[in-house]
Design a protein around this motif. Structure first.
Motif: not given
Lengths: 325, 463
Positions: B90-98, B280-285, B288-302
């Motif tokens: 459910y956490y994984i699903l939550g991440f995907i939705v967020i 509680k879990d939902f709020l945690f999710l 915490s999901s902003f931490l994974l935004l490093g997943f994003k690839f920087r494309e400006e200037g490349l």
């Protein structure tokens, strides 16, 4: 007893001189066996000194047919040159080699007109051919070329074997004279046929000038054909000598005037409505070159063909029959 | 006779074969992805599946899902241990939705159909065809069985075998991803389905409301059904977690006293089923999901280094729509579409790009757009596709044969599919030297593919 791994047993055994030599012998023998096994499994490409041409003369050197219907024109051309029975013996294997090089539709005139191919297949079967093969090495994606050119459909309807050539089923070309094509892989089926009918389409080609009968024989060559482009004239002449097509039927029904060999623009296509049949590929090409307002000897492959005594380019001396269908 | 189990196995086998067949034919591959609510939420098929799940429960996982079937086979000998971490899915699903709301699509990492399709398209089919082809060559060429067998070989080559052996240089990575999932099933039955699968999580949430449910009439407390349950859905007191049950029907036949039944009577409806996510879990999710935004690839200037399939416009939009199912790579007739590895960052992994050295983009072809389930590669008509610019060719005059060696070549000009020829000739009288007309070039890459210069081609297409 405790089971041990095979490596753990080694230190206990002393390697003797005899043992070492034995090991070497076994290794060498194994390697020899292995390589011969590999050759046995996947075979080696044979070598060939070329197809033995039939050297059948037609009633005329060249037959030029004008008309409206490509099927009827082809039939007329073959009848006028002496009938298909002259070239195709009973129970023989025939290769009809059209140009299916490009993923284009028949109207775009980049491939041989399917009705010309269909007419030839019909006539071959009527003269008692056991089997008619149709293939070409394509430049674009093979399945789409076969499909969009319309040749696969019509040839299958007529009962011919239409297939894709396999790059592993080749023979190496050997020449009696020095040739840049020495050792070039050529599809085996092009050599192992009783009658070779070459069915090119007449069109523009930037490098060779025009692509006609002799250039069409590139379609039976495997290997990296990009390398054939330097000195293409000599290479095409030697290839023609190697294959020795028995009959050439040039489709000039629709002709690509510019931006060949692939074309694509309908504005570049002209309807010439002509079919040329002849035994001598060089003569056929020379006549077709004249149709396109080019001096035959200015084209590299024709001049080299004359130089190598493959055929003549002298249209004025040839016996040319012009008919309408 | 375990009729229901037999029916389930037949259904699993049927859908697995159907899945492989669809991918093999590279024709109607869309059907499975359109029936996947994680990938296409609003398609008709996935709405039907959701309605069916409301009636039957998590039947998809047990009876249809091809990955589930493969996992079942892998887990024949495995034990069924009750790990109390089933909320992870459910956490994984939550991440995907967020992430979906943030505009980043990560469903492709976890979607079971996508994982299976990728494995089948990039690993299974190419290796299978390779081996079959080698066997035929051995029989035909090595043992000299030319006449009848060769005709048969040619027949299947033009139909099922396909005339090209596809290969994907980095397919080892997709294989190991798939193998990891399967090897978990060797340890614990259906590990992936219980704990990770976000599609399973969707079905699990829905099936809490399903009509069909399990009833126990008689019980001798032998616990056999509980021990054997492949999803560990059965609790100590013989009640069960409805959202976990995949209707495998094993417990019906495990029971000595024949006390287990599945009937069309839903028990009392619980609006917030146990095992689902708490506030509680939902709020945690969420936090915490902003931490994974490093997943994003920087494309400006490349500078974009990759040639994308025809019709793909924005990179960001493309990567968000692409689920990396591998359909386009399977469909591409020249094998030119290959999975990206790390060239465009973690976010771009396994998305397709064109590698002209391996295969070019066929001018008269629009198969990749047709097989794309999400429209990441737009479906274009042939006429529209021919207008699409994928890149620009550039001739390296330092190595090009006519420019350096003064010998005839112009293979690139011959192959250029643009009717007006995007490759022009510099000097008409002497040796013909090619150059690129930038206004005409569509960047299909056939010039680079056919260029005879080695090891580096003299024509290069850059996006």
């Amino acid at each position: 007893m405790k089971r041990r791994f095979i490596f753990e047993r080694f230190p206990e055994r002393m390697m003797t001189r005899k043992g070492f030599l034995k090991l070497c012998a076994i290794g060498a023998g194994g390697m020899a066996l292995n390589s011969s096994l590999f050759k046995f499994a996947f075979g080696q490409d044979g070598a060939s000194t070329g197809r033995v041409g039939k050297k059948i003369k037609g009633l005329h050197d060249l037959v030029v047919v004008k008309g409206e219907d490509p099927y009827a024109m082809t039939v007329k051309a073959i009848e006028s040159i002496g009938g298909m029975e002259r070239f195709v013996k009973k129970k023989s294997v025939v290769l009809v080699k059209p140009n299916i090089g490009w993923n284009r539709f028949p109207e775009q005139a980049a491939n041989t007109n399917p009705y010309v191919v269909g007419a030839l297949i019909d006539m071959c079967f009527r003269s008692g051919a056991k089997r008619v093969n149709v293939f070409d090495r394509t430049c674009n994606e093979t399945a789409q070329c076969y499909n969009n050119s319309g040749i696969e459909k019509i040839a299958k309807e007529k009962g011919a074997n239409v297939y894709y050539p396999d790059d592993w089923n080749v023979v190496k070309a050997k020449f009696k004279y020095e040739s840049p094509m020495e050792g070039w892989p050529v599809y085996r089926d092009a050599l192992e046929c009783d009658t070779f009918i070459n069915v090119p389409v007449l069109k523009h080609h930037r490098l060779a000038g025009l692509t006609i009968a002799m250039k069409n024989l590139m379609g039976v060559c495997s290997g990296d054909r990009g390398l054939m482009h330097s000195d293409i004239g000599v290479k095409l002449a030697h290839m023609t000598d190697f294959i020795k097509p028995d009959l050439n039927v040039i489709d000039a029904y629709r002709v690509l005037l510019r931006h060949g060999p692939s074309g694509g623009d309908m504005a570049d296509v002209m309807e010439m409505k002509t079919v040329i049949a002849g035994v001598d590929p060089v003569l056929c090409d020379s006549y077709a070159a004249r149709l396109m307002d080019k001096d035959p000897l200015s084209l590299g492959f024709i001049s080299h063909g004359v130089k190598n005594n493959i055929g003549s380019a002298d249209i004025s001396k040839a016996d040319i029959l012009t008919v309408t269908a | 006779m375990k009729k229901l189990v037999l029916a389930r196995r037949l259904s699993q086998l049927f859908f697995l074969f159907l899945f492989v067949y669809f991918l093999w034919s590279a024709d109607n591959t869309l059907a499975f992805f359109k029936a996947d609510p994680l990938v296409s939420v609003f398609s008709l098929l996935s709405i039907i599946i959701v309605i069916l799940t409301l009636a039957l429960g998590r039947f998809f996982c047990g009876w249809v899902c091809p990955l589930g079937s493969i996992i079942d086979v892998c887990g024949i000998k495995a034990k069924s241990r009750d790990l109390n971490i089933r909320q992870i899915k459910y956490y994984i699903l939550g991440f995907i939705v967020i992430f979906a709301f943030l505009g980043i699509q990560i469903a492709w990492v976890f979607d079971p159909l996508v994982i299976t399709a990728r494995f089948i398209s990039l690993n299974f089919i190419p290796s299978f065809i390779f081996i079959l082809n080698k066997i035929f060559i051995f029989l035909i060429k090595g043992l000299n069985f030319y006449a009848p067998l060769y005709d048969f070989y040619r027949l299947i080559k033009s139909s099922i075998l396909g005339l090209k052996i596809y290969y994907f240089p980095h397919s080892f990575i997709t294989l190991s991803f798939f193998a990891a999932i399967c090897s978990l099933a060797f340890i614990i039955k259906r590990f992936w389905c219980r704990i990770v699968c976000p599609l399973g999580a969707i079905y699990s949430l829905i099936s809490n409301f399903s009509i069909v449910s399990r009833h126990v009439d008689k019980c001798v407390n032998c616990m056999k059904c509980k021990i054997n349950c492949r999803m560990s859905a059965i609790k100590e007191d013989m009640s069960y977690r409805k959202g976990e049950c995949i209707l495998c029907m094993d417990c019906v036949y495990d029971c000595h006293v024949k006390g287990v039944k599945f009937t069309w009577h839903a028990g009392p409806l619980r609006l917030r089923p146990k095992g689902s996510i708490s506030r509680k879990d939902f709020l945690f999710l969420l936090s915490s999901s902003f931490l994974l935004l490093g997943f994003k690839f920087r494309e400006e200037g490349l500078r974009e280094k990759l040639i994308r399939p025809p019709g793909v416009s924005g990179k960001r939009e493309f990567l968000n729509k692409c689920i990396r199912c591998g359909n386009c790579m399977r469909a591409c007739p020249t094998n030119g579409l290959q999975p990206v590895i790390f060239e465009s960052g973690l976010a771009g992994i396994w998305a397709p790009h064109l590698v002209p050295e391996i295969g070019y983009c066929e001018y008269n072809c629009n198969l990749c757009g047709k097989t794309c389930p999400t429209g990441a590669i737009p479906e274009l008509s042939l006429a529209e596709k021919k207008e699409q610019r994928m890149g620009l060719a550039n001739i390296d005059k330092a190595i090009c044969i006519p420019w350096t060696q003064n010998r005839e070549c112009i293979v690139c000009e011959e192959h250029c599919p643009v009717p007006a020829k995007a490759i022009k000739i510099y000097d008409e009288s002497g040796v013909k030297k090619p150059y690129v007309d930038n206004s005409l070039c569509i960047g299909c890459g056939i010039c680079q593919n056919k260029c005879p210069v080695r090891p580096v081609r003299a024509v290069k297409v850059s996006p």
